[in-house]
Design a protein around this motif. Structure first.
Motif, PDB file in Angstrom:
ATOM      1  N   UNK A 272       0.848  -1.302  -0.218  1.00  0.00           N
ATOM      2  CA  UNK A 272      -0.125  -0.290   0.443  1.00  0.00           C
ATOM      3  C   UNK A 272       0.864   0.877   0.002  1.00  0.00           C
ATOM      4  N   UNK A 273       0.649   2.465  -0.702  1.00  0.00           N
ATOM      5  CA  UNK A 273       0.968   3.317  -0.655  1.00  0.00           C
ATOM      6  C   UNK A 273       0.643   4.584  -0.322  1.00  0.00           C
ATOM      7  N   UNK A 274       1.478   5.532  -0.010  1.00  0.00           N
ATOM      8  CA  UNK A 274       1.402   6.664   1.600  1.00  0.00           C
ATOM      9  C   UNK A 274       0.307   7.495   0.745  1.00  0.00           C
ATOM     10  N   UNK A 275      -0.288   7.673  -0.471  1.00  0.00           N
ATOM     11  CA  UNK A 275      -1.139   8.525  -1.248  1.00  0.00           C
ATOM     12  C   UNK A 275      -0.883   9.960  -1.047  1.00  0.00           C
ATOM     13  N   UNK A 276       0.767  10.276  -1.412  1.00  0.00           N
ATOM     14  CA  UNK A 276       1.555  11.226  -1.474  1.00  0.00           C
ATOM     15  C   UNK A 276       2.550  11.274  -2.735  1.00  0.00           C
ATOM     16  N   UNK A 277       2.441  12.054  -3.174  1.00  0.00           N
ATOM     17  CA  UNK A 277       2.509  12.224  -4.815  1.00  0.00           C
ATOM     18  C   UNK A 277       4.176  12.361  -4.410  1.00  0.00           C
ATOM     19  N   UNK A 278       5.339  11.533  -5.061  1.00  0.00           N
ATOM     20  CA  UNK A 278       6.273  11.457  -5.286  1.00  0.00           C
ATOM     21  C   UNK A 278       6.963  11.425  -6.735  1.00  0.00           C
ATOM     22  N   UNK A 279       8.012  10.409  -6.978  1.00  0.00           N
ATOM     23  CA  UNK A 279       8.739  11.250  -8.712  1.00  0.00           C
ATOM     24  C   UNK A 279       8.383   9.929  -9.666  1.00  0.00           C
ATOM     25  N   UNK A 280       7.995  10.843 -10.240  1.00  0.00           N
ATOM     26  CA  UNK A 280       8.275   9.329 -11.368  1.00  0.00           C
ATOM     27  C   UNK A 280       8.600   8.565 -12.432  1.00  0.00           C
ATOM     28  N   UNK A 281      10.377   8.944 -11.703  1.00  0.00           N
ATOM     29  CA  UNK A 281      11.357   8.610 -12.577  1.00  0.00           C
ATOM     30  C   UNK A 281      12.381   7.856 -11.844  1.00  0.00           C
ATOM     31  N   UNK A 282      12.221   8.493 -10.162  1.00  0.00           N
ATOM     32  CA  UNK A 282      12.714   7.862  -9.213  1.00  0.00           C
ATOM     33  C   UNK A 282      12.755   7.109  -7.854  1.00  0.00           C
ATOM     34  N   UNK A 283      13.706   6.150  -7.347  1.00  0.00           N
ATOM     35  CA  UNK A 283      13.290   5.057  -6.453  1.00  0.00           C
ATOM     36  C   UNK A 283      12.361   5.610  -5.198  1.00  0.00           C
ATOM     37  N   UNK A 284      12.341   6.679  -5.189  1.00  0.00           N
ATOM     38  CA  UNK A 284      11.298   7.323  -3.712  1.00  0.00           C
ATOM     39  C   UNK A 284      10.333   6.430  -3.384  1.00  0.00           C
TER      40      UNK A 284
END
Length: 294
Positions: A201-213
């Motif tokens: 389950x993801x944290x529902x916070x937008x993160x990088x589309x091209x990195x590993x964050x």
């Protein structure tokens, strides 16, 4: 589909044979698509921008095993709820300076056609659903007829984050040979085990589309077909046009290089014996030293 043999343990990615249980992952490259691409700008986004919108997509020469070329077929096997499949993005992330070969998977919520509840006008409402798809491996040559059992593979799954009003989840199956995972430090990703079904389950916070964050790594052993379920819950408060859900699948771990902040501890499925845990600790130590010298 194949379960890992009893007592076997999949270790960290790109590791040399450092012990009796340490084997090298087969790197996967999804850049040589058979059908090419047939559309641009999935869901009106800039991702890709070229993609393929068919439900089944074939790839040649995704890896070599014992000198034998291996092909792969990705297929949508179902959708659920008010969601539909958008398309595959072959060779994703190469334009962002990363090595070739990632696979992008995109689906979306179809939007709210009647958001009002007659009994409670203006109340927030939710819709849940998503897609299920498989990655199947075959002996090379382009015929896609003879299944191939891959010894050890892994997927670094990234841009797995979500939005405040749209969650993201990915489910893996132990019966497919799912052998363990690692979660990127600080990503906020959680995991739940339900009798061999592992839901991330993801944290529902937008993160990088091209990195590993926003990423985790899923490891597999002795597998010919791997199933992923990608599903979401979307709120009526989600802004219009933000209904796309995407994840990148890096099959050779090239997204993470020397100096990149690391992942948490490897979590095996199922729990290994104490001697195997000791072997893992030794292998991780050697791998860290190798990266420090790189």
């Amino acid at each position: 589909m194949h379960r890992p043999p009893s007592g076997c343990l999949l270790l960290l990615a790109l590791m040399s044979p450092l012990s009796a249980v340490a084997q090298t992952l087969l790197p996967l490259d999804f850049s040589q698509s058979v059908q090419g691409t047939n559309d641009i700008y999935p869901n009106n986004s800039t991702l890709g921008p070229e993609f393929y919108n068919g439900s089944t997509y074939d790839f040649l020469n995704v890896t070599l095993m014992n000198g034998q070329s291996i092909d792969a077929r990705v297929s949508v096997i179902g959708t659920q709820g008010n969601y539909n499949f958008v398309g595959w993005i072959p060779d994703y992330n190469s334009s962002a300076g990363q090595p070739d070969g990632d696979l992008g998977v995109y689906y979306r919520h179809n939007g709210w056609f009647d958001p009002e509840d007659p009994q409670n006008p203006g109340a927030e409402r939710f819709s849940s659903g998503g897609i299920a798809y498989t990655i199947s491996f075959f002996e090379g040559g382009g015929s896609f007829t003879n299944a191939a059992v891959l010894s050890e593979v892994g997927f670094l799954i990234y841009d797995f984050d979500g939005e405040p009003f749209q969650s993201e989840h990915i489910r893996t199956y132990q019966s497919d040979g799912f052998a363990g995972y690692q979660i990127y430090n600080g990503s906020g990703i959680s995991v739940n085990d339900d009798n061999g079904l592992y839901t991330f389950t993801a944290p529902s916070v937008n993160l990088s589309e091209t990195g590993p964050q926003g990423s985790f790594i899923a490891y597999y052993q002795n597998t010919s077909t791997i199933r992923f379920d990608m599903f979401s819950t979307t709120s009526t408060n989600n802004p219009a046009g933000n209904n796309g859900i995407f994840a990148g699948f890096d099959g050779d771990m090239s997204l993470v290089g020397p100096g990149t902040p690391g992942y948490g501890a490897f979590v095996p499925v199922p729990e290994p014996t104490t001697p195997l845990l000791a072997a893992v600790a030794v292998s991780i130590s050697l791998l860290r030293r190798a990266r420090e010298k790189a």
